[in-house]
Design a protein around this motif. Sequence first.
Motif, short mmCIF file in Angstrom:
data_model
loop_
_atom_site.label_atom_id
_atom_site.label_comp_id
_atom_site.label_asym_id
_atom_site.label_seq_id
_atom_site.Cartn_x
_atom_site.Cartn_y
_atom_site.Cartn_z
N LEU A 35 0.72 -1.03 -0.10
CA LEU A 35 -0.24 -0.07 0.21
C LEU A 35 0.78 1.23 0.03
CD1 LEU A 35 -3.04 -0.78 2.49
CD2 LEU A 35 -2.56 -0.97 0.02
N LEU A 36 1.89 1.27 0.75
CA LEU A 36 3.04 2.56 0.79
C LEU A 36 3.53 2.52 -0.55
CD1 LEU A 36 3.96 4.69 2.73
CD2 LEU A 36 5.94 3.21 3.33
N ASP A 37 3.95 1.72 -1.04
CA ASP A 37 4.56 1.35 -2.53
C ASP A 37 3.46 2.05 -3.64
OD1 ASP A 37 6.92 0.71 -1.72
OD2 ASP A 37 7.19 -0.89 -3.13
N ASN A 38 2.55 1.65 -3.47
CA ASN A 38 1.22 2.05 -4.25
C ASN A 38 1.03 3.70 -4.04
OD1 ASN A 38 -2.09 2.27 -4.73
ND2 ASN A 38 -1.09 1.05 -6.31
N LEU A 39 0.98 3.98 -3.04
CA LEU A 39 0.94 5.41 -2.75
C LEU A 39 1.99 6.43 -3.04
CD1 LEU A 39 -0.70 5.40 1.10
CD2 LEU A 39 -2.04 6.00 -1.06
N GLU A 40 3.28 5.88 -2.71
CA GLU A 40 4.24 6.97 -2.91
C GLU A 40 4.86 6.75 -4.28
OE1 GLU A 40 5.39 9.21 -1.19
OE2 GLU A 40 4.03 8.93 0.66
N GLY A 42 3.23 4.58 -7.24
CA GLY A 42 2.39 4.18 -8.16
C GLY A 42 2.66 2.80 -8.42
N THR A 43 3.25 2.13 -7.57
CA THR A 43 3.61 0.64 -7.98
C THR A 43 2.16 -0.10 -8.21
OG1 THR A 43 5.39 0.75 -6.77
CG2 THR A 43 5.05 -1.61 -7.33
N SER A 44 1.94 -0.61 -9.40
CA SER A 44 0.69 -1.66 -9.60
C SER A 44 1.04 -2.70 -9.03
CB SER A 44 0.68 -1.76 -11.17
OG SER A 44 1.74 -2.51 -11.58
N ALA A 45 -0.33 -3.78 -8.60
CA ALA A 45 0.03 -4.98 -8.05
C ALA A 45 0.77 -6.11 -8.79
CB ALA A 45 -1.40 -5.61 -7.79
N MET A 46 0.87 -5.90 -10.18
CA MET A 46 1.49 -6.92 -10.98
C MET A 46 2.90 -6.52 -10.71
SD MET A 46 1.51 -7.44 -14.99
CE MET A 46 -0.25 -8.38 -14.90
N ASN A 47 3.56 -5.28 -10.55
CA ASN A 47 4.73 -4.89 -10.56
C ASN A 47 5.34 -5.34 -9.15
OD1 ASN A 47 5.03 -3.87 -13.18
ND2 ASN A 47 4.74 -1.94 -12.59
N TYR A 48 4.56 -5.22 -8.09
CA TYR A 48 4.89 -5.45 -6.85
C TYR A 48 5.16 -7.13 -6.55
CZ TYR A 48 5.17 -5.42 -1.66
OH TYR A 48 5.53 -5.44 -0.37
N TYR A 49 4.02 -7.66 -7.08
CA TYR A 49 4.22 -9.28 -6.95
C TYR A 49 5.50 -9.66 -7.92
CZ TYR A 49 3.19 -14.14 -6.26
OH TYR A 49 3.22 -15.35 -5.84
N SER A 50 5.68 -8.96 -9.01
CA SER A 50 6.94 -9.34 -9.75
C SER A 50 8.22 -9.16 -8.90
CB SER A 50 7.14 -8.84 -11.00
OG SER A 50 8.24 -9.02 -11.65
N ASN A 300 -2.13 11.23 -10.68
CA ASN A 300 -1.81 10.49 -12.18
C ASN A 300 -0.98 9.45 -12.24
OD1 ASN A 300 -3.75 12.47 -13.40
ND2 ASN A 300 -2.29 13.67 -14.04
N ILE A 301 -0.08 9.29 -11.40
CA ILE A 301 0.70 8.02 -11.34
C ILE A 301 0.05 6.90 -10.95
CG2 ILE A 301 2.69 7.22 -10.03
CD1 ILE A 301 3.64 9.92 -9.15
N ILE A 302 -0.85 6.79 -10.04
CA ILE A 302 -1.66 5.69 -9.99
C ILE A 302 -2.81 5.53 -10.92
CG2 ILE A 302 -3.34 6.70 -8.59
CD1 ILE A 302 -1.87 3.21 -8.03
N SER A 303 -3.07 6.50 -11.70
CA SER A 303 -4.38 6.23 -12.52
C SER A 303 -3.88 5.54 -13.75
CB SER A 303 -4.70 7.79 -13.03
OG SER A 303 -4.97 8.47 -12.03
N LEU A 304 -2.83 5.64 -14.25
CA LEU A 304 -2.37 4.68 -15.25
C LEU A 304 -2.60 3.10 -15.02
CD1 LEU A 304 0.95 6.46 -16.42
CD2 LEU A 304 -1.19 6.62 -17.61
N SER A 305 -2.29 2.80 -13.70
CA SER A 305 -2.41 1.32 -13.19
C SER A 305 -3.82 1.09 -13.09
CB SER A 305 -1.73 1.09 -11.92
OG SER A 305 -1.88 1.82 -10.81
#
Length: 735
Positions: A35-40, A42-50, A300-305
């Motif tokens: 959640l912190l990576d996603n906020l700061e 913009g890491t998507s779930a796919m990139n984080y699990y990778s 906009n960083i998170i909007s793309l994912s």
Amino acid sequence: MLLAADVQLFQMGMFPASFSQPKTAFTFEVLDDFLLDNLECGTSAMNYYSKLRRMTTSVFPHLVPDRYRELMRVARQWRKLKLLKWNGFGHENKDTKPSDLALFCLACPQPGINITMPIDDPTGLEETDHESDLEMPSWLYSRSLVMDGNFKAEHLHAANPNDEEHLFKAKDNAQWSKCNNHCAVNQANASHHRLEATGIGGCACARHGCFVPHAMVDFQKGERQMNMDYALCEALKHNADGIRRALTFYDVNCQYHRYLKDRIANSPFLDICQELQIIPGICAARIDGEIMETLWVPLNIISLSAHGMGTPHQKECLDYQMNDCNFMKMIRMSKSLCRKFRQAVKGVAESKEAFEKLNHSTDANKIRDWEEQERLAQDQRNVDPKAMDVYEVQLQKALTRKQQELQLLEINGWCRGPSCHRGAATWLAEGILIEEAQVTLQMDVQKLGRHPMESQWLEIGCRHERLQGDIDRWVVIAVTFVGDGFSDGDMQVMQLELLILQEHPESDIADEFRFVANLIHQEVTLREGQANDALHSIRVHLADKAVILRKTVRAAKSQATSTRAWAQVYSVDRAVSMNASIYSKCCSQLGKLGADIGLLKRYRPLLKEDLKVSTAVADPNARGQRNNQLAWFWSMDVEGDSDSSDWLNEFYRVHWLRTKALRDWWVEELLLVQHEMNWTCDFFLHKAEQWIRLAAIAEEARKMGHLAYAAQQCKMYQRLNEDAMDNFKIAKACC
């Protein structure tokens, strides 16, 4: 009794991917980190699990089981549980309502949270806060909102169209923007079959940049009015019981606000308080009307994912991001208010000094007239916005020399009299042109310097001969009008060697007339008058330039008119340069004559910055010019200048009104910031009291974990309150 498998995992600090037969679990630390990576970032779930797969084995990440879908599902559940926990829903059993899981601006007035609305006073008298001794005018309790759209947050698929009942039944009349090809409005009339939503729009606090909860909407065909109507109505309902005034800032407000109340009245899904007064504005200079543009950047960083997510999932991601943005504003609000307080204190001091200096040198009768104009404008501005035009230059363009000449020719042509009297206007006009040519020639000679080239001397000589010829012909014609008493000796071009201003030798003039004290005194007196004349001419020409820039240059619609307008500006610049040279020479001579210190302090040297046109008249909304002040010589003799020049009188009127408005704005800003400081502390205390109440509920139910968490949250808000009070105390002590 054996606990269920999912409960056992929870007690071990792991979140199961399934509650019936869990086979996969994620640690709380991993979910918090995602959640912190996603906020700061913009890491998507796919990139984080990778990343997790590579951390497990960097050589064979493809052998790690794929749990991407499980991570997305668990992360959504974890996000919702965190919001419920932060807002105390684990301590008492109650249903969630819209905006219950979101934070709002702690420095904005929220009745029942950080303010207590005063009792309506029919007399309109201002009250005073007995604790802080601050005035409490009615305008303090206003909601300031900025509206904007973001077309980067597109969305592809619609999950449940029935949730958008208002949009299906509302009628939207396609109308092209009357603004200069405003893309956002014109895009609303375009067709977008590929996208379920072309963007999002909403409202935020105009003063502090906090998103308003439950006031975000999707755009189906661009930034349509019916979308923004829903966002505005919801924003005006949030914690606004008792607030009767709202300021809305929107870059298309001139068109949007026109039929706003009619659209709301015709919709069964929209409503606002009937007593609420909505005051529209457009990206004001004092209010950051584009503050939402800064809020869209991290979103906009998170909007793309979130582009291809389901509708509920996308809304959850964006809402969580916006709520975190409000949280970061909350913990940093004390420093922001301290910065605003220091700016307000400085602005009050500088604007008061500038206004008092200008006010003391202005005629009392003019001040009374200007105060009456200001009062009428303030009383009528809500009914008639054109009343605020009093802060603009009102002078109409004066007749030009050629127009005056034409009028004189018509008058002389219709009047009866000797034929010899006809043509006098043309002869006088030619004499004026000759005088202007003389001044121009003298300025051009001064620009030659000490060592001009032969070609330059030749050009000046030719001009000199042509001008002398014009004078000779003019003198011959003069006999027709003034008789034989006028000879060519009465008007001649100065000799070339006299045109170049020679520098005085290094020897002091005062030494040269050391024993002639009376002559020195007379020259000092004459030099003082010369300096006054030069400064007066500079003020008049700078005022002319300001009006020309505002009324002629900006109004130019073609290249030809623009060229002619700028030619007027350059002409005024030349006149300013000539008078500035005269004044500088005069000041130099005053110093050499040994004038007293008081006189030398009064006539200070002119700087390049002093000769700039005041942007308070030329460009009142220019960025970075909010505290622009006139140079020192503008306040030397306002009364005398105003009586002798209509243009300058208008310039002083506008500058006086705007200087007073600037002073009043800074005084109001200082008062508002001080109240916002109090509201911020009251918000923290309100949240702390909430957690004290929830702690009592947890203690009564013997839930020790809930009690510990409530105590932690209570302490957090108490610490925020103490930190804010310390920062405010230091800021006030330093100022």
